[in-house]
Design an enzyme around this catalytic site. Structure first.
Site, PDB file in Angstrom:
ATOM      1  N   SER A 102      49.233  28.882  38.242  1.00 53.83           N
ATOM      2  CA  SER A 102      48.021  27.721  38.459  1.00 53.83           C
ATOM      3  C   SER A 102      46.975  28.083  37.530  1.00 53.83           C
ATOM      4  CB  SER A 102      47.597  28.199  40.026  1.00 53.83           C
ATOM      5  OG  SER A 102      46.099  27.604  40.100  1.00 53.83           O
ATOM      6  N   GLN A 110      45.075  31.031  43.112  1.00 46.19           N
ATOM      7  CA  GLN A 110      44.637  31.875  41.998  1.00 46.19           C
ATOM      8  C   GLN A 110      43.069  31.061  41.629  1.00 46.19           C
ATOM      9  OE1 GLN A 110      47.505  31.648  38.752  1.00 46.19           O
ATOM     10  NE2 GLN A 110      47.742  33.894  39.211  1.00 46.19           N
ATOM     11  N   GLY A 123      44.530  37.066  40.337  1.00 41.65           N
ATOM     12  CA  GLY A 123      44.832  36.993  39.093  1.00 41.65           C
ATOM     13  C   GLY A 123      44.615  38.292  38.166  1.00 41.65           C
ATOM     14  N   ASP A 152      45.851  41.350  39.133  1.00 41.28           N
ATOM     15  CA  ASP A 152      46.788  41.830  40.165  1.00 41.28           C
ATOM     16  C   ASP A 152      46.897  43.288  40.414  1.00 41.28           C
ATOM     17  OD1 ASP A 152      47.874  39.327  39.706  1.00 41.28           O
ATOM     18  OD2 ASP A 152      49.694  40.059  39.258  1.00 41.28           O
ATOM     19  N   GLU A 206      49.786  39.148  25.584  1.00 43.89           N
ATOM     20  CA  GLU A 206      49.177  39.000  27.047  1.00 43.89           C
ATOM     21  C   GLU A 206      48.012  39.872  27.159  1.00 43.89           C
ATOM     22  OE1 GLU A 206      52.051  39.925  29.798  1.00 43.89           O
ATOM     23  OE2 GLU A 206      50.996  39.222  31.704  1.00 43.89           O
TER      24      GLU A 206
HETATM   25  C1  2M8 Z   1      50.373  37.919  36.441  1.00 44.05           C
HETATM   26  O1  2M8 Z   1      50.564  37.668  37.722  1.00 44.05           O
HETATM   27  C2  2M8 Z   1      51.867  37.485  38.453  1.00 44.05           C
HETATM   28  C3  2M8 Z   1      51.897  37.444  39.918  1.00 44.05           C
HETATM   29  O2  2M8 Z   1      51.130  36.178  40.095  1.00 44.05           O
HETATM   30  C4  2M8 Z   1      53.012  38.741  38.001  1.00 44.05           C
HETATM   31  O3  2M8 Z   1      52.396  39.656  37.535  1.00 44.05           O
HETATM   32  O4  2M8 Z   1      54.004  38.625  37.849  1.00 44.05           O
HETATM   33  C5  2M8 Z   1      48.808  37.915  36.484  1.00 44.05           C
HETATM   34  O5  2M8 Z   1      48.312  38.263  35.140  1.00 44.05           O
HETATM   35  C6  2M8 Z   1      48.276  36.477  36.827  1.00 44.05           C
HETATM   36  O6  2M8 Z   1      46.823  36.573  36.598  1.00 44.05           O
HETATM   37  C7  2M8 Z   1      48.941  35.493  35.900  1.00 44.05           C
HETATM   38  O7  2M8 Z   1      48.494  34.219  36.266  1.00 44.05           O
HETATM   39  C8  2M8 Z   1      50.426  35.668  35.910  1.00 44.05           C
HETATM   40  C9  2M8 Z   1      50.913  34.721  34.824  1.00 44.05           C
HETATM   41  O8  2M8 Z   1      50.500  34.788  33.603  1.00 44.05           O
HETATM   42  O9  2M8 Z   1      50.943  37.187  35.565  1.00 44.05           O
END
Ligand code: 2M8
Length: 459
Positions: free
Chosen positions: A46, A122, A187, A189, A426
């Site tokens: 999202s 999110q 977001g 985590d 990232e």
């Molecule tokens: C990360 O979150 C996901 C779970 O939603 C994961 O770790 O698998 C976080 O950095 C989140 O903020 C981000 O939206 C997502 C995809 O980049 O990765």
């Protein structure tokens, strides 16, 4: 730096950043939407999509619109925009928890029936991206302006329903602050913001699972730990028991936290929504309601101000206390805007201090996601310390809105400098600048496009 990390494709000179960033978004693009990363995140997320649309608005308006349209097509009946929309064509065993584990369409009549989504949400960056689509179309040929206007008209009710959901189902107390049910909703985590609430959990009978995320990173310490994953998965099981019903969750769920970062983003997104409402000719009642949410949000955030730490703190509703840890979420008042001079001075002092961007050991003066002065700080572990370009964007944009163009310009210069050295990673190790996590992260490329396109004076 390039020699130090030869395996990474650095973004080259400043003039090359733009085409390289656009290339990352093109390669991660799938039909009408964009994967957050080539392999680590094979579905639609999202808030990633919102940032992606914000960047795409400068290079391909149609794709920017499609990105958000495809996300909003999966909105729940409650107004919730799901945090993941599952890609049925993702390779098997590429991401966990998968659609089957969430099982949301079977469990909740509010979930969309024709697709599979997670049961969480999110931070609501979307209206900010929609406004950017409008801004980048204005003054262009009439046909393009008309297309953008139609897009705003079609999506205004969806955005309104989304914000209303956050202001009501996620804030039954009327505090102005958004309640989250899971760290994934923030977001950020594995941020230490969630440590106390997670530690208080009693994990019951957890169905077995296999993590696939670790196969996509060079070192497992970049990602959340197995202990954290057990807790994430346990919370998911509890949400499923409540069939993702908001009232039931509020009644029984052990993780209910007022998230100041999501709340601040909601305030800023509501400002964007007021402008969108004006463009589409929405009713004065709507505008008054949204303005009410803005005022309530700012007040709620101000109430979470910690005068000693000079930062804002999340509030754990179950424990009845704030989480006293310094993270970038503490800059919520800056993101929400409308600060008094005194509060702005306090926030900037904290930002410049050794607790954040003024730490003498930093590779660049960019704020680590968790303060290096915190015990829970870890320079390589995801949201526990690394520098995130997407968080830099939020602060850069907020500094401009706060009337701090010089600070904003420095944030932009350093962020772009970081990407020039290390590529569109990232996140980055704060003391060495080493790129970590996924190497071609869509939102990193997207925020670079926006930072390069938008004059620091007018964001
Ligand atoms: C990360 O979150 C996901 C779970 O939603 C994961 O770790 O698998 C976080 O950095 C989140 O903020 C981000 O939206 C997502 C995809 O980049 O990765």
């Amino acid at each position: 730096m390039e020699e130090q990390f030869p395996e990474r494709q650095a973004a080259g000179g400043l003039d090359r950043v733009n085409p390289l960033a656009a290339g990352v978004l093109r390669r991660n693009g799938i039909k009408s939407w964009t994967k957050p990363a080539p392999t680590l995140y094979p579905h639609q997320w999202s808030w990633d999509s919102a940032f992606i649309a914000l960047g795409l608005a400068h290079v391909d308006n149609r794709r920017a619109r499609d990105e958000l349209e495809s996300l909003f097509a999966n909105q729940w009946a409650t107004g919730k925009v799901p945090h993941i929309v599952f890609n049925p064509e993702a390779p098997p065993k590429s991401y966990f928890p998968d659609a089957e584990r969430w099982n949301s369409s079977a469990l909740s009549a509010d979930a969309p029936s024709g697709s599979h989504t997670s049961g969480l949400c999110q931070p609501p960056v979307h209206a900010i991206a929609v406004r950017r689509i409008w801004e980048t179309s204005r003054g262009k040929e009439e046909e393009r302006v008309e297309r953008a206007r139609r897009f705003l008209k079609a999506n205004y009710p969806r955005l309104f329903a989304w914000h209303r959901y956050l202001a009501t189902a996620r804030d039954p107390e009327g505090s102005g602050l958004v309640t989250i049910y899971h760290p994934w909703e923030s977001g950020t985590d594995n941020s230490p913001r969630w440590d106390p609430a997670l530690e208080a959990l009693q994990i019951g009978d957890l169905p077995p699972y296999t993590r696939y995320d670790l196969q996509h990173v060079t070192d497992p310490s970049h990602r959340p730990s197995d202990e954290e994953y057990d807790r994430y998965l346990w919370l998911l099981e509890l949400l499923k028991r409540e069939r993702y019903d908001e009232a039931e969750i509020y009644e029984a769920h052990p993780f209910l936290v007022k998230d100041v970062l999501s709340s601040a983003i909601l305030v800023a997104a509501n400002e964007a929504l007021v402008e969108i409402a004006r463009v589409v000719g929405a009713s004065e009642e709507d505008v008054a309601l949204i303005e009410g949410w803005i005022g309530r949000g700012r007040k709620g955030i101000e109430e979470q101000w910690d005068p000693h730490l000079k930062l804002c703190l999340d509030y754990d509703l179950r424990a009845g206390e704030p989480a006293r840890v310094r993270t970038i979420a503490g800059f919520a008042p800056l993101i929400a805007g409308g600060l008094t001079d005194e509060r702005l001075k306090d926030v900037l002092k904290t930002l410049d201090s050794p607790a954040f961007a003024g730490n003498p050991k930093l590779h660049r003066p960019l704020p680590p996601s968790t303060s290096p002065e915190e015990e829970a700080f870890h320079p390589r572990s995801y949201w526990r310390g690394p520098v995130w370009p997407v968080a830099n964007w939020l602060l850069w944009w907020s500094l401009i809105r706060a009337g701090e163009p010089a600070r904003a310009a420095q944030m932009r210069r350093e962020t772009i400098g970081q990407l020039t050295e290390g590529g569109f990673a990232e996140y980055f190790e704060p003391f060495t600048g080493e790129p970590l996590g996924s190497h071609e992260q869509s939102w990193t490329a997207a925020v670079a496009l926006d930072m390069l396109a938008v004059e620091s004076r007018s964001a």
